[in-house]
Every structure is written in C-alpha cells, then in structure tokens.
Design a protein around this motif. Sequence first.
Motif, PDB file in Angstrom:
ATOM      1  N   UNK A 188       0.795  -1.227   0.000  1.00 31.18           N
ATOM      2  CA  UNK A 188       0.000   0.000   0.000  1.00 31.18           C
ATOM      3  C   UNK A 188       0.830   1.281   0.000  1.00 31.18           C
ATOM      4  N   UNK A 189       2.140   1.173   0.149  1.00 28.45           N
ATOM      5  CA  UNK A 189       2.909   2.403   0.230  1.00 28.45           C
ATOM      6  C   UNK A 189       4.394   2.160   0.353  1.00 28.45           C
ATOM      7  N   UNK A 190       5.092   3.194   0.734  1.00 27.79           N
ATOM      8  CA  UNK A 190       6.544   3.186   0.838  1.00 27.79           C
ATOM      9  C   UNK A 190       6.911   4.071   2.029  1.00 27.79           C
ATOM     10  N   UNK A 191       7.742   3.544   2.934  1.00 28.10           N
ATOM     11  CA  UNK A 191       8.112   4.264   4.145  1.00 28.10           C
ATOM     12  C   UNK A 191       9.621   4.247   4.301  1.00 28.10           C
ATOM     13  N   UNK A 192      10.143   5.257   4.986  1.00 26.55           N
ATOM     14  CA  UNK A 192      11.554   5.261   5.353  1.00 26.55           C
ATOM     15  C   UNK A 192      11.660   5.397   6.859  1.00 26.55           C
ATOM     16  N   UNK A 193      12.724   4.827   7.408  1.00 26.06           N
ATOM     17  CA  UNK A 193      12.913   4.851   8.854  1.00 26.06           C
ATOM     18  C   UNK A 193      14.396   4.783   9.184  1.00 26.06           C
ATOM     19  N   UNK A 194      14.747   5.325  10.353  1.00 28.46           N
ATOM     20  CA  UNK A 194      16.124   5.195  10.822  1.00 28.46           C
ATOM     21  C   UNK A 194      16.499   3.732  11.010  1.00 28.46           C
ATOM     22  N   UNK A 195      15.524   2.933  11.439  1.00 29.02           N
ATOM     23  CA  UNK A 195      15.772   1.511  11.656  1.00 29.02           C
ATOM     24  C   UNK A 195      14.493   0.734  11.415  1.00 29.02           C
ATOM     25  N   UNK A 196      14.650  -0.564  11.205  1.00 26.80           N
ATOM     26  CA  UNK A 196      13.507  -1.453  11.049  1.00 26.80           C
ATOM     27  C   UNK A 196      13.738  -2.673  11.933  1.00 26.80           C
ATOM     28  N   UNK A 197      12.671  -3.145  12.565  1.00 30.25           N
ATOM     29  CA  UNK A 197      12.717  -4.376  13.366  1.00 30.25           C
ATOM     30  C   UNK A 197      11.839  -5.407  12.673  1.00 30.25           C
ATOM     31  N   UNK A 198      12.411  -6.558  12.390  1.00 30.85           N
ATOM     32  CA  UNK A 198      11.691  -7.624  11.691  1.00 30.85           C
ATOM     33  C   UNK A 198      11.299  -8.701  12.696  1.00 30.85           C
ATOM     34  N   UNK A 199      10.001  -8.827  12.938  1.00 31.30           N
ATOM     35  CA  UNK A 199       9.457  -9.883  13.805  1.00 31.30           C
ATOM     36  C   UNK A 199       8.376 -10.620  13.019  1.00 31.30           C
ATOM     37  N   UNK A 200       8.767 -11.315  11.941  1.00 33.37           N
ATOM     38  CA  UNK A 200       7.777 -11.881  11.016  1.00 33.37           C
ATOM     39  C   UNK A 200       7.315 -13.288  11.353  1.00 33.37           C
ATOM     40  N   UNK A 201       7.709 -13.824  12.503  1.00 30.74           N
ATOM     41  CA  UNK A 201       7.241 -15.151  12.885  1.00 30.74           C
ATOM     42  C   UNK A 201       7.647 -16.217  11.891  1.00 30.74           C
ATOM     43  N   UNK A 202       6.682 -17.039  11.498  1.00 24.86           N
ATOM     44  CA  UNK A 202       6.962 -18.151  10.588  1.00 24.86           C
ATOM     45  C   UNK A 202       7.348 -17.689   9.186  1.00 24.86           C
TER      46      UNK A 202
END
Length: 384
Positions: A188-202
């Motif tokens: 749905x979009x595009x975002x920028x961030x200083x950091x990203x945390x990936x907690x995607x489970x399975x």
Amino acid sequence: MAQHDYDCVVVGAGVEGSATGYHLTRTGHKTLLLEQFTLGHSKGSSHGQSRITRYTYRQIHYANMMPECFQTWERLGREVGTELYRNTGLLSVNGPPYQDFTLRSESLRVMGKPCELPTVGEICQRHPGFSFGPEHKAFVDPNGGVLRADSCLRALQTMFVKQGGVIKENEKVLEIIPGEHVVIVTSRGRYTAKSVVLTPGAWASKMLRPLGIDPPLKVTQIKVCYWPERQPGAFGNYPCFYYLSEKYETYGLPCDDHSGLVKVCNHHGDDLQGPDQQNQVQYSHQIETLKSFIREHVPGLMPEPSLVENCLYTHTPDEDIILDRHPDHPNIVIGCGFSGHGFKLAPAVGRILSELATGTTPSYDISPMSLKRFPNNGRLAAKL
C-alpha cells in the motif's frame, strides 16, 4: 541528512512486534507497526486465549528475563484496566533421567524464587485427575500461571497507539531496501525509517533471504487441543503443568474461556515447508500421542478432544531465539525463531529489540541469541 517517515518501522504485529512497538513508543520514538493480515488473526503464533508463564527456565539467560516480564504484564494490565495474568502455579513433572527437573528447579534457586518439592504421591492425592508413578520427580513453581494471550496482545497494541504509535493492518511488506535510512515497500505504500525491526514469525526465512540472511529455521504446526473433564469443574483449581519423559513432552493449562475443557498440547508438531502450508496436514500423529498421554497421566480428562486449533512454532536447531542486528546493516534488527516459548518472554524481548533498534546497549546479555552462533553469522550461503 535525508528525511525519514519514522524513527522505526516494526514488521509483524504478533506479540514480539507489538511488545517492541510498546517499548519504542514508551521511550518517545515515532514508530509504525505493520501487519500483513488483520490484527489478532489466527494464522501465526500469537493468537489464542491462553499461554503458560513461569519463572523457571533451563536456560539462565531466559530465567533472568522473567522478573521483568511478570512486572511488565502487571503494569500493562493496570494501564488498560484488564487482568492479564492468573496465578495457578506450574507443576513440572519429569521421568528419568531428570535433567530438565534438575536444571529448572535450580534456576528458581539461583533467582531466589520459591520452589516446592512435593512427591508425586502428594500431587496425585491433591489433584486426583493426574496419575504419575514413583519413577517421576516433580516440583512446583508457585508463581507460574496463565497469561490471557488475546488480552495481552490487545493491551500492547492499545498502549502502543495511546503512546503515539501507528498500526497498519492488511499491509504486506514487499521489499526492504537497506541504507542509512531503511526503505520499506509495502502493498500500500513506501516508508523510510532510521531503523527497522523484523518480527515476522513463521515468515522469517521468506523475509530474511532477500536481505542475505538465512539462519536455520524450521516451521512446525502444533495441534492445540482442548479436552473435556470427566467430572465438570474438577480441574478448576489445578495448576498449569509441564511433563517431560522419553515418551512425551507435553504441557497443559486450565481454560477460562472454554468452560469444562483443559488445554493439553505437545511441544513438538508437524514439520511444514513454510507457513503457507498450514492447515494442509491431513493427519497428525500429535493427537494420537496426546490421547495416549491423557489415558496414562491425566485420567481425569476424556481422551478425545472437543476442540482442535492450530498454532505455528518457528524453531532454531538449539531452540534458542534470535535477537540481533543484521551483520551488514546494523539498522536492520531481527527477532525470530522463538521455538514455542516466545510469548512469556515478549516484554523483555520487546525491550531488547527496541534497544537494538535505537542504538542502546541491550539490558540483557544477548550473546546466546546472536546470529554469530550460526555459520557465517547466518548469512545466505554464496552460490557457486
């Protein structure tokens, strides 16, 4: 310096991602929480009415986290006005060679927490719905009990939003582009961030491989089974329990939301090729194993489940979780491989992941959870 939309984007709004967002916004960081499905969905590992919690742990690095977890659930319950934890006690029963009994009971001693050591005869007299022979050893963690899982997840998300966080559901992440500011491309979009945390489970392997990371992860489907009491109400004051022998590794807990039923499950499930294969297993040995366990050790329950649900576990080979920064992109933080014991650890895990994302020294020793324990720091093997 380029502009960014957020201080941090957290991918995956299960309990680990929601706890991470809770800590980030609590410390004033502008945070977006993305979920590919509807909030509270039943396709992953964080849904359901209940989870066991306890102080006792074989791994001392997890035992050290549990006081904060108990404190956070209590504080969070006050913040939202909902009781999130019910103290039932946790009964741990072992057959030979008793290694788990020794390590878990010792962890309580090291932490200075109470530990009761009844005989199995005393247990069966106190709780006649159980049946354990003299070859068993047992202890009770009197502070163990039940987390109201659905309520815990809603409470984390409620406070995340109240503290200024933004949640977007039904928005799938399509690409993560590393850089000084991480770019997150979604459906749905595009975002920028200083950091990203990936907690995607399975879905961790699917998300990490395009980033050059491929730690050994195995997805299994657990049959969450609810068993009727032979005598209605008989298990109302029973503790949660964990049972380990050469034949079974099983756990059980009372069910506030399913009157007359007790939740009893195997710790090990059916291997899947990936999360998209869930619900395709036509036959599971788990239920037959559980029926046998009920007949032998919990005769106060009927040996036929009334309700069966599914839950996904994502295992690492050593069953230690992964909490670390990407070895090449330190503003990409990874939390995965919770191996069936992530829910109770979520408050401390969320703190650690938020600290990694903001460049703060973690509050706990996370070396046992590092990617460094895998070949080449968990990087994807180079193609020949």
